[in-house]
Design an enzyme around this catalytic site. Structure first.
Site, short mmCIF file in Angstrom:
data_model
loop_
_atom_site.label_atom_id
_atom_site.label_comp_id
_atom_site.label_asym_id
_atom_site.label_seq_id
_atom_site.Cartn_x
_atom_site.Cartn_y
_atom_site.Cartn_z
CG HIS A 75 46.28 51.16 44.66
ND1 HIS A 75 45.61 50.78 45.80
CD2 HIS A 75 47.03 50.10 44.30
CE1 HIS A 75 45.95 49.55 46.12
NE2 HIS A 75 46.81 49.10 45.22
NE ARG A 101 45.32 37.57 47.52
CZ ARG A 101 46.22 37.31 48.45
NH1 ARG A 101 46.33 36.11 48.97
NH2 ARG A 101 47.02 38.25 48.87
CB ILE A 147 50.64 47.93 44.08
CG1 ILE A 147 51.11 49.31 43.60
CG2 ILE A 147 51.60 47.36 45.11
CD1 ILE A 147 51.03 50.38 44.65
NE ARG A 148 51.91 41.51 46.88
CZ ARG A 148 52.07 40.19 47.05
NH1 ARG A 148 53.08 39.57 46.52
NH2 ARG A 148 51.20 39.50 47.76
CB CYS A 151 44.01 47.04 45.39
SG CYS A 151 45.43 45.95 45.19
N GLY A 199 45.22 46.92 50.54
CA GLY A 199 45.95 46.39 51.68
C GLY A 199 46.21 44.94 51.35
CD GLU A 200 49.18 41.63 51.01
OE1 GLU A 200 48.73 40.49 50.78
OE2 GLU A 200 49.73 42.31 50.14
CB SER A 201 42.72 40.53 50.01
OG SER A 201 43.45 39.41 49.55
CD GLU A 204 44.07 53.90 46.92
OE1 GLU A 204 43.40 53.83 45.86
OE2 GLU A 204 44.68 52.92 47.41
#
Lengths: 205, 320
Positions: free
Chosen positions: A180, A116, A144-145, A87, A55-57, A182
């Site tokens: 990821h 990051r 992903i990023r 992630c 997600g967005e940390s 998942e």
């Protein structure tokens, strides 16, 4: 829920504040575990392990405070609750995060340093095969990023590499991955995490 | 069943334009899994419209999962009239430097050169948006040709699937931007979810006629019927102004929300931004939504949809 599988009898809580939590819940359920979403401190009761998803940390970090989850979660983890971070979850569990926000507070449960967006912005996001330590077959890695593991401390085991660089690591009941697992249907890292959870439980018993 | 989502139509624009961060022999860039995967990471979050670096910081501090960089929020585009275009690259770069969360930016419908410019700036997502004045009245952008992912608006399932067929990696229901009126957003999310629910009840041979009626590719229609959801993440946009609006969209089955004019056209943007984030996370907990809704000051001035004629008219009918 299946009749068998490596997760049977284990209750896995997936932090469900923001991000790709449903995919982790689905994967652990396929493996036979009792996977539940964690949004409030009460949801932590009775867990054998917790998952911190992608997600967005910075957002997850903020929501840990506003939901009142940070203190009970930190206490549970300090008490030895196993955790799997992917992630953004890697950043949250790490000892230190580079290039994050100054007020971001990693929990320091595994001695790795994460940078990051260490591979660049979204146009540099990529798929590449990840080599697992013992296995011959690589597993698909979706980055992903993604955070980049730039330092691995003593006593931390590298469990996945990309071009020789660590992308998954573990120490005791804590496992982290910069990609990821998942999202791909390849559940080998999830299985390895469940193995670790059982070891931690056996030692505790 | 999985449709061809293995990146088989990944961009072929040549990786020479970009620095490779890992061994180029093994890494694949711009695959659909990487594009739609970023949207998966944004789920449960709020994406906020911002017009400068200062607003971007406020949004990030409040817990936005991404910001949409644009020169004027939709309410101002309505008020100003004229042609609305892609934002000044300088302004977009300023916002990219100010925050660590993903930065999105809008291109006009069909304006593939604006999209090329935004990709060159390395924005994280491009919104091919009806809020800007369309550049092409027949063709949307061929989004498969880009390494950066696209989000597109839709008012119904057929429109959503046509955008996915063109390569969109994320869909947002359109609503009616710049109105602070949630009624159109509700109509569109209900339409999309309702049409998917109906597909799940059809017999296999009935899906062919359904595809014809939806004017959408059969494979995508069948994927929706089998999975009971779109093959990509579905957010909601257009008219969300309060924490309860955001929670409403989440309870109606949205994966997350875009808030445009609703935050920075309100009396207290900082508090409202945080409140909308909390309400989106805890959308099913009315006590939390009640608590965060207290003392937020004035919401943006709303507009009745039937009275938009002198205020820019309907934007949702742009795109097809």
């Amino acid at each position: 829920m299946s009749d068998g599988g490596p997760g049977v009898g284990l209750r896995i809580g997936v932090l469900a504040l923001q991000g790709a939590f449903r995919e982790h819940v689905a994967t652990f359920r396929r493996l036979g575990a009792d996977a539940v979403e964690v949004r409030t401190p009460a949801d932590l009761t009775g867990l054998d392990a917790v998952v911190l998803p992608g997600g967005e940390s910075t957002v997850i970090d903020r929501l840990l405070d506003s939901s009142g989850l940070r203190e009970p979660l930190v206490a549970a983890l300090a008490g030895g609750l196993p955790a799997f971070g992917t992630c953004a979850g890697l950043i949250v569990l790490s000892a230190a995060a580079e290039d994050g926000r100054s007020d971001q507070r990693p929990l320091g449960l595994i001695d790795v340093t994460a940078r990051r967006n260490g591979y660049g912005r979204q146009v540099h996001s990529f798929e590449a095969p990840v080599q697992l330590d013992a296995d011959g077959d690589p597993m698909p890695g979706v980055f992903i990023r993604a955070p980049r593991i730039v330092r691995v401390g003593e006593g931390v085991e590298v469990v996945g590499t990309l071009d020789g660089e660590p992308v998954a690591a573990a120490a005791g009941g804590i496992m982290v991955a910069s990609f990821h697992p998942e999202l791909t249907g390849d559940d080998r890292l999830h299985r390895r995490f469940l193995d670790r959870v059982r070891v931690v439980r056996a030692v505790a018993a | 069943m999985s449709i061809a989502y293995d990146g088989s139509r990944a961009s072929s624009d040549g990786d020479a334009d970009f620095d490779c961060c890992v061994g180029c022999q093994v890494a694949e860039y711009g695959t659909m899994r990487v594009k739609s995967g970023l949207a998966e990471m944004l789920k449960g979050g709020v994406i906020m419209d911002v017009v400068n670096a200062e607003q971007a910081k406020i949004a990030e501090d409040a817990g936005a999962v991404a910001v949409m960089a644009l020169e004027r929020v939709p309410a101002d585009i309505r008020a100003d009239g004229g042609v609305a275009r892609m934002s000044d690259p300088e302004m977009i770069v300023g916002i990219q430097e100010a925050v660590t969360i993903p930065v999105m930016a809008k291109a006009r419908i069909g304006h593939f050169v604006e999209a090329q410019v935004l990709q060159a700036l390395e924005v994280d997502y491009i919104d091919e948006s009806e809020v800007l004045t369309p550049a092409d009245e027949a063709h949307h952008i061929d989004k498969w040709g880009f390494r950066v992912p696209f989000v597109c608006g839709a008012t119904n399932l057929g429109e959503a699937l046509r955008r996915i067929a063109e390569g969109a990696a994320m869909v947002r229901s359109k609503g009616e931007a710049g109105t602070g009126n949630v009624v159109e957003a509700v109509r569109h999310i209900r339409a999309i979810r309702g049409e998917i629910a109906r597909l799940t009840t059809l017999r296999p041979e009935e899906l062919y006629a359904a595809a014809k009626n939806l004017q959408a590719p059969y494979d995508l229609v069948r994927a929706c019927a089998e999975e009971g959801r779109l093959p990509v993440v579905l957010f909601t946009a257009g008219g969300i102004a309060t924490p309860a609006d955001a929670a409403l969209m989440m309870q109606l089955g949205s994966d997350g929300v875009f808030v445009g004019s609703g935050i920075f056209k309100s009396g207290d943007p900082v508090r409202r931004a945080r409140a909308i984030v909390e309400a989106t996370t805890h959308f099913a907990d009315a006590a939390v939504v009640a608590e965060v809704s207290k003392n937020l000051g004035e919401a943006m001035v709303g507009r009745e949809i039937s009275q938009l004629d002198g205020h820019g008219g309907l934007l949702q009918t742009r795109g097809w």
